[in-house]
Write an enzyme that holds these catalytic residues in place. Structure first.
Site, PDB file in Angstrom:
ATOM      1  N   ASP A   6       0.749  -0.748  -0.095  1.00 49.70           N
ATOM      2  CA  ASP A   6      -0.192   0.116   0.364  1.00 49.70           C
ATOM      3  C   ASP A   6       0.731   1.132   0.526  1.00 49.70           C
ATOM      4  O   ASP A   6       2.319   1.448   0.820  1.00 49.70           O
ATOM      5  CB  ASP A   6      -0.953  -0.117   1.061  1.00 49.70           C
ATOM      6  N   GLU A  21       1.438  -0.440  -4.980  1.00 42.67           N
ATOM      7  CA  GLU A  21       0.193   0.881  -5.204  1.00 42.67           C
ATOM      8  C   GLU A  21       1.570   2.100  -5.659  1.00 42.67           C
ATOM      9  O   GLU A  21       2.028   2.814  -4.618  1.00 42.67           O
ATOM     10  CB  GLU A  21      -0.561   1.522  -4.354  1.00 42.67           C
TER      11      GLU A  21
END
Ligand code: MG
Length: 577
Positions: free
Chosen positions: A268, A311
């Site tokens: 993330d 990401e």
């Protein structure tokens, strides 16, 4: 009339009169005849799954591990070989991106035994498990989602005194502006836009630690979202990140899950870990994290690599440098360009644009894996962005599954779910409606936060499985196609010399996919026009159509070329070698 698959010699073009022995050929409907699927899921397609809203096994309205295990047959029918699970750890919120304990599973999702059972059952169906790991920050709260139970966390311990061992895991400062200027904070080393920002520093709240008064003149850092819910980790200098206490502890937690059998990770917010997202600090950090996990994975006896995708929520030009640290990154630009193509009905530069991105990545790493996708849990739904047009939604699927890369299918996308983030992120994270009764959707983890207009029986898995022209059926068809043909599954894209970039054919996206051993070559043609028919001429052999979405006719001409007439929002794949 024979289909365009006929190999009959071309008939002479003679007048249609009573004396003429043969009538002239007219175009015939293109009918797909794909090769039989041998059962080998070779495409590496991944399903992005929200644990809290995918499938609930115990009736508490919250998705859980046992629910996923029960639905592995559904995921197998979609042809996927991996599932990316939203964060499984205890957290302060439903979405889980504010972890309170990296070594535990969220009790609302089940037990560790339940999780292990899911891993083993998934592996039996050749489905890998990817965990969502949050390395940028942990929760700055000390309460658990749903139960509201108070717990001790790394952050609350760090707040308890300036000498607590967890103090080094985070970044605290009495005077961040001057500390940054003096070079005292390794992760925020530069001035200007990458330096001090008052909106990213938060006072330690009284509820955060047992001795809050002691550090009341100090603040902690969170790099994005402008909220005090998260506290960013401190890894020190990027070149030595793996020797920092926070890295070591997180790595140890990763070892636990790798030992349990997971196969990869989605990381993330990786561009926010070090504050200058366009420096090499984050890739340097990520390379160390990947090396650690890959070594731990291989120590378990695996001969393949541990999968890891980052990401970087940016255009491809900014994503590219992250390939220095990771084998794969999400290609957000893929969806943004595709969305424009479908909505503006201009697709003629799509292939060259994708090839341009590949060149950028290849300049940073050998064999980069572009993780392609449509929308995800942080974006408005694909269907919403495509004006809730099923024709466009199905064609978006056809693009995703005929283009190069490692495709990700986001929960609900395959059912045409729609929703915007305007009223809250929950509206793009709707629970799966498994049956026509919609039991799971009305209440539960997301409290019924869903666009009620969407909740018709037609949106259910039950209804769409029974409908051969549903969005779900199109996903299954193209996923099967990608799994059948190595040229699609792992091949190389190349431009079509006639139709790439030609302004006279702006609604056409046309490319080749060629297998690594050059034994198989497919021609992919998409027409994104929403009305009318586009007539095209090909020197390629169009006698073997293997997939058709929409409607088209074709005719082999006397000079050996083919005429292909494509209706609106039509996609076709031909095997030409
Ligand atoms: Mg449950």
């Amino acid at each position: 009339m024979a289909s365009c698959g006929s190999d009959d010699p071309v008939k002479p073009d003679v007048p249609d009169s009573p004396d003429a022995p043969d009538k002239p050929e007219t175009p015939a409907a293109v009918v797909a005849s794909p090769a039989a699927f041998d059962g080998n899921k070779r495409a590496g397609t991944t399903y992005q799954l929200l644990v809290y809203s995918f499938a609930d096994s115990d009736g508490d309205g919250i998705g859980d591990f046992n629910g996923i295990t029960k639905k592995l047959g559904y995921l197998d029918s979609l042809g996927v070989t991996a599932i990316w699970l939203s964060p499984i750890h205890p957290a302060s919120s439903y979405h889980g991106y504010d972890v309170t304990d990296y070594y535990a599973v969220n009790p609302k999702f089940g037990t560790e035994k339940d999780f292990k059972r899911l891993i083993d059952a998934a592996h039996e169906k050749d489905i890998d498990i990817y965990l969502d790991y949050v390395l940028n920050h942990s929760s700055a709260k000390n309460t658990l989602w749903y139960s509201n139970e108070t717990v001790e966390t790394w952050f609350t311990q760090a707040c308890s005194s300036t000498t607590n061992p967890y103090r080094d895991y985070y970044i605290f400062s009495k005077d961040p502006k001057n500390d940054i200027a003096a070079g005292k904070i390794d992760m925020i080393a530069t001035e200007g836009a990458n330096g001090y920002n008052s909106g990213q520093w938060f006072k330690v709240r009284s509820g955060s630690g047992a001795a809050g008064q002691l550090i009341s003149d100090q603040t902690y850092w969170h790099s994005h979202f402008w909220t005090d819910w998260f506290a960013d980790f401190n890894y020190g200098k990027a070149s030595q990140a793996s020797s920092s206490p926070a890295f070591k502890d997180l790595a140890k937690s990763a070892d636990k899950w790798i030992g349990m059998g997971i196969d990869g990770m989605r990381l993330d917010a990786v561009k926010h870990i070090y504050h200058n997202e366009s420096s090499d600090e984050n890739p340097t950090f990520l390379a160390q994290w990947h090396e650690h996990c890959d070594s731990a994975y291989k120590a378990q006896g695996h001969s393949d690599d541990f999968f890891m995708v980052g990401e970087v929520f940016s255009e491809a030009s900014s994503v590219a440098r992250y390939y220095k640290g990771l084998p794969s990154c999400f290609e957000f630009s893929f969806w943004w360009r595709l969305k424009d193509a479908l909505n503006n009905q201009v697709a003629n530069t799509f292939p060259s644009t994708i090839l341009g991105y590949e060149k950028l990545y290849a300049s940073q790493r050998a064999n980069p894996v572009e993780s392609t996708k449509l929308s995800n849990h942080d974006e408005d739904r694909t269907a919403t962005d495509l004006s809730k047009s099923p024709s466009k939604e199905k064609q978006a699927c056809a693009f995703l599954l005929t283009a190069p890369g490692k495709p990700f299918i986001y929960q609900g996308e395959e059912l045409g779910y729609y929703g915007t983030k305007t009223n809250g992120d929950e509206y793009v994270r709707t629970p799966i409606m498994w049956d026509m009764a919609g039991t799971q959707v009305a209440s539960g983890a997301l409290g019924g936060k869903v666009d009620k207009n969407m909740l018709t029986k037609a949106i259910s898995v039950e209804a769409q499985n029974a409908n051969p022209s549903s969005v779900l059926s199109v996903y299954k068809k193209f996923s099967r196609l990608r799994n059948t043909y190595p040229a699609l599954a792992s091949g190389t894209m190349s431009e079509h010399d006639t139709y790439n970039g030609k302004s006279a054919y702006k609604t056409i996206a046309c490319w080749y996919m060629t297998s690594a051993d050059d034994s198989e070559k497919l021609l992919v043609v998409h027409n994104v026009a929403t009305t009318g028919t586009q007539s095209l001429t090909f020197r390629d052999d169009l006698s073997k159509p293997v997939a058709v979405l929409g409607r088209a006719t074709s005719l082999k001409n006397s000079d050996g070329t083919y005429t292909l007439n494509m209706s609106s929002n039509t996609s076709i794949v031909f095997q030409i070698k």
